[in-house]
Structure formats: C-alpha cells, structure tokens
Design a protein around this motif. Structure first.
Motif, PDB file in Angstrom:
ATOM      1  N   PRO A   1      31.572  28.175   0.334  1.00  8.36           N
ATOM      2  CA  PRO A   1      32.093  28.826  -0.882  1.00  8.36           C
ATOM      3  C   PRO A   1      31.892  30.340  -0.910  1.00  8.36           C
ATOM      4  O   PRO A   1      32.702  31.069  -1.495  1.00  8.36           O
ATOM      5  N   ALA A   2      30.805  30.826  -0.279  1.00 10.78           N
ATOM      6  CA  ALA A   2      30.533  32.264  -0.279  1.00 10.78           C
ATOM      7  C   ALA A   2      31.346  33.025   0.768  1.00 10.78           C
ATOM      8  O   ALA A   2      31.364  34.266   0.753  1.00 10.78           O
ATOM      9  N   ASP A   3      32.015  32.320   1.658  1.00 13.63           N
ATOM     10  CA  ASP A   3      32.833  32.973   2.681  1.00 13.63           C
ATOM     11  C   ASP A   3      33.955  33.757   1.988  1.00 13.63           C
ATOM     12  O   ASP A   3      34.633  33.237   1.109  1.00 13.63           O
ATOM     13  N   PRO A   4      34.156  35.020   2.364  1.00 13.68           N
ATOM     14  CA  PRO A   4      35.216  35.817   1.722  1.00 13.68           C
ATOM     15  C   PRO A   4      36.584  35.147   1.780  1.00 13.68           C
ATOM     16  O   PRO A   4      37.393  35.286   0.852  1.00 13.68           O
TER      17      PRO A   4
ATOM     18  N   ARG B   1      36.635  32.545  -0.990  1.00 10.15           N
ATOM     19  CA  ARG B   1      36.754  33.196  -2.302  1.00 10.15           C
ATOM     20  C   ARG B   1      38.173  33.684  -2.533  1.00 10.15           C
ATOM     21  O   ARG B   1      38.715  33.560  -3.639  1.00 10.15           O
TER      22      ARG B   1
ATOM     23  N   LEU C   1      40.376  30.713  -3.455  1.00  8.97           N
ATOM     24  CA  LEU C   1      40.137  30.300  -4.839  1.00  8.97           C
ATOM     25  C   LEU C   1      40.779  31.287  -5.803  1.00  8.97           C
ATOM     26  O   LEU C   1      41.438  30.882  -6.775  1.00  8.97           O
ATOM     27  N   GLU C   2      40.592  32.577  -5.562  1.00 10.84           N
ATOM     28  CA  GLU C   2      41.188  33.590  -6.434  1.00 10.84           C
ATOM     29  C   GLU C   2      42.711  33.489  -6.447  1.00 10.84           C
ATOM     30  O   GLU C   2      43.349  33.642  -7.495  1.00 10.84           O
TER      31      GLU C   2
ATOM     32  N   SER D   1      35.699  30.556 -12.078  1.00 10.89           N
ATOM     33  CA  SER D   1      35.235  30.064 -10.786  1.00 10.89           C
ATOM     34  C   SER D   1      33.836  29.472 -10.882  1.00 10.89           C
ATOM     35  O   SER D   1      32.986  29.926 -11.645  1.00 10.89           O
ATOM     36  N   THR D   2      33.604  28.443 -10.087  1.00  2.93           N
ATOM     37  CA  THR D   2      32.303  27.798  -9.984  1.00  2.93           C
ATOM     38  C   THR D   2      32.236  27.137  -8.607  1.00  2.93           C
ATOM     39  O   THR D   2      33.075  27.421  -7.746  1.00  2.93           O
ATOM     40  N   THR D   3      31.266  26.302  -8.372  1.00  2.00           N
ATOM     41  CA  THR D   3      31.202  25.518  -7.140  1.00  2.00           C
ATOM     42  C   THR D   3      30.842  24.083  -7.477  1.00  2.00           C
ATOM     43  O   THR D   3      30.062  23.822  -8.394  1.00  2.00           O
TER      44      THR D   3
ATOM     45  N   PRO E   1      34.451  25.501  -3.227  1.00  2.00           N
ATOM     46  CA  PRO E   1      34.934  26.347  -4.319  1.00  2.00           C
ATOM     47  C   PRO E   1      35.595  25.487  -5.388  1.00  2.00           C
ATOM     48  O   PRO E   1      36.297  24.518  -5.076  1.00  2.00           O
TER      49      PRO E   1
END
Length: 335
Positions: free
Chosen positions: A205-208, A211, A214-215, A273-275, A280
């Motif tokens: 989930p933290a991988d750019p 993200r 998801l965005e 956004s959440t996890t 994601p």
C-alpha cells in the motif's frame, strides 16, 4: 483489556494474566479473522478466547508457551463457532463471472448469503514492520479462498503455513495426530491451489505506484469519469461487489457496468483512502438528494505493477463506521 475482561472479579493473578497475554491480542485477532472471514466476528471470537483463557489461567502449567496455549483456545473457539454458520464468501465464490445481457446487477436477498468482510489494517498491527509480516496472509483473495475449506482444514493450513506451527504443535492445538495434520494440510493446499493456482504479486500500500492507482480510482469516482478508470484498471481486471450476485471480468465490461449503473454525476461520490487486508482501500460516501454525504461502504483494490487487477466493493455503511472516520476530518465526514 476488553470490557468483558474488566467485568471479571479482580484477583491477585489479574495483572500477571494481562501482562502475559495482552501482547498477543492483535495477532489472535488476525488469526480469528482468517478463520471467520469477518472483522466483527473476529472481535467477538477474541473476546471469547480471553474470557476462556482467564477462566482456565489458574490451571495453566506452562508446559506449552503462553502463545501456543492462547492459539489453542482461539482455534477451538473458532471451530466451535463455525459449526452452525455458513461460510462467508464473495460474489466470485458463488458462480462464474457474468457474461450475459446488459442489465443492472441483482441483489442477493437478505439472509441468503453470508458475505466476507474486509479487515482494517490498524486492527492487527500498529507496527509497520509487523503489518508487513502479516500482510501477505491477510490478502483478501487468500482469506476468501480459505473460507471454502472445511473448518479444520482451514485451521491446519493457517497454523502450519501462516503461523509456522510444527505438525506436532498443530496436532496438540487440534487434539489430533501428526499424521492427520499432515494429511489435512496436503488436502487443504490442493484445494487452495485449485481456487488460486497462481497468487499475484501485489504492490504494498505504501508503494508510490499503489498510491497512484488508488488516487486514480478515487478521482474516477469523484469526477464520474470512466476514462480515468481505463487508466488504472488492467485489461483483465475483475469487479465484484456485495451484496450483488454478478461479478465481471475484463476492463471494458467493468467500466461499462460502473459507468452505466454506478458512477452517476460528478460529486455524487466521495472517498477517503485507508488500508484493508494489507491492500489499498477507501471508505466510500454517497451524496443523497439533499446534498449530504453518508457512509456507503468500503472498496478494496488489488494493485499490481501493471494496474489494478481486482476491485472488491463492500456496500455496507456499517463497515465505514468500523473503519473509523477519515484521518483529520470530523466524525460527520464530508458533511
């Protein structure tokens, strides 16, 4: 300590019990979730585990570790709870993907199906490193597959392959033989391979890149823009949503369904956004006729290096409450 534990009479052993057992609460919650497929059920099962553990604590002789002892109690609590219940599934666990005439997705009637639920990542770890260790075993696709195993096989494969218990330890937990554990594990692995022969490598989930996907998905909904969905979905993407019976395969079909029956007008949707399940996710809010936004559900994405391979939407306002309000916003989100 839980409310139920606080209600118990205080004794000289209470502080020692808490000190020895509380550090395992989050991993036991993850274990119960893998067994039950429901975050809310998992909470109840963990509470029951600690209640039973406290009642039998005076007789704990330390022949096994406190962790193994707690897992034995938790597993048996889960197995007892599973006996009268139907397994929790996703639409893809009910039938093949829908490829018929164009029509709105059909609701499954109340009580016909028990649906799988997502798990908030914050419930199982406040340490990012610990979350990373558990994340792979909490992926939504794997948890969904686990639900299709008989309960004891599910327990065996979780204890052996996820928690790395030995065959002897697993036999002790389940009150069976090592041979039975080995046989059950072989059958469980074969059934899992049938359901998911090749497990995808998902982005963290933290991988750019995750993200950004998801965005992009959030922007597509908030702007009601199918073209943005085309940029983030893989060509072989799948789409499913509870409590609907049909699910869809292929980017073209997924975008058509969303564009025709879901997206609506720009501004109809807001997402935060959440996890969930180490993936994601977003809490989803929908605008009503008066212009106010209300909780709608949770959407969980499967991000890969080539785009989103799977979208699972859980249409249940209670899940938004379960996940909590968006960080930094008031409780009445988006009002």
């Amino acid at each position: 300590m839980t409310e139920r534990t606080r209600e118990l009479p205080m004794t000289a052993d209470q502080d020692r019990f808490t000190a020895e057992t509380e550090r395992f609460r989050r991993e036991l919650l993850a274990h119960c979730y893998r067994m039950a497929g429901s975050a809310q059920d998992a909470e109840d099962l963990v509470q029951e585990t600690y209640l039973r553990a406290w009642r039998s604590y005076a007789g704990f002789e330390g022949r096994a570790s406190i962790r193994s002892w707690l897992y034995k109690i938790a597993t048996n609590v889960c197995l007892t709870a599973a006996q009268p219940r139907r397994i929790r599934v996703l639409p893809s666990g009910l039938s093949e993907h829908y490829d018929g005439p164009d029509r709105p997705p059909s609701h499954v009637g109340p009580g016909e199906v028990s649906w799988l639920e997502p798990l908030p990542d914050r419930w199982v770890a406040d340490d990012p490193a610990a979350t990373a260790v558990a994340r792979e075993s909490l992926r939504l696709a794997l948890v969904a597959s686990l639900q299709h195993l008989p309960a004891r096989q599910r327990a065996i494969v979780i204890l052996r392959d996820v928690l790395a218990f030995s065959a002897a330890e697993t036999a002790e937990v389940l009150g069976t033989t090592t041979a039975a554990v080995k046989s059950g594990l072989q059958r469980a692995r074969a059934r899992l391979d049938e359901r998911e022969p090749e497990r995808e490598q998902l982005l963290e989930p933290a991988d750019p890149r995750a993200r950004a996907l998801l965005e992009g998905y959030i922007a597509a909904f908030e702007r009601s823009d199918p073209a943005l969905l085309e940029q983030v979905l893989r060509t072989d993407a799948t789409l499913e949503a509870t409590p609907f019976r049909e699910w869809y395969a292929g980017r073209v079909r997924c975008i058509h369904v969303l564009g025709t029956y879901v997206l609506g007008r720009p501004g109809d949707w807001r997402m935060s956004s959440t996890t969930a399940n180490g993936q994601p996710a977003a809490a989803v809010y929908h605008r009503d006729d008066s212009g106010g936004y209300h909780p709608h559900g949770i959407v969980v994405l499967a991000p890969t290096s080539t785009g989103i391979s799977r979208v699972v939407e859980f249409h249940d306002p209670a899940l938004v409450v379960l996940f909590g309000p968006p960080p930094g916003s008031p409780d009445e989100a988006f009002e």
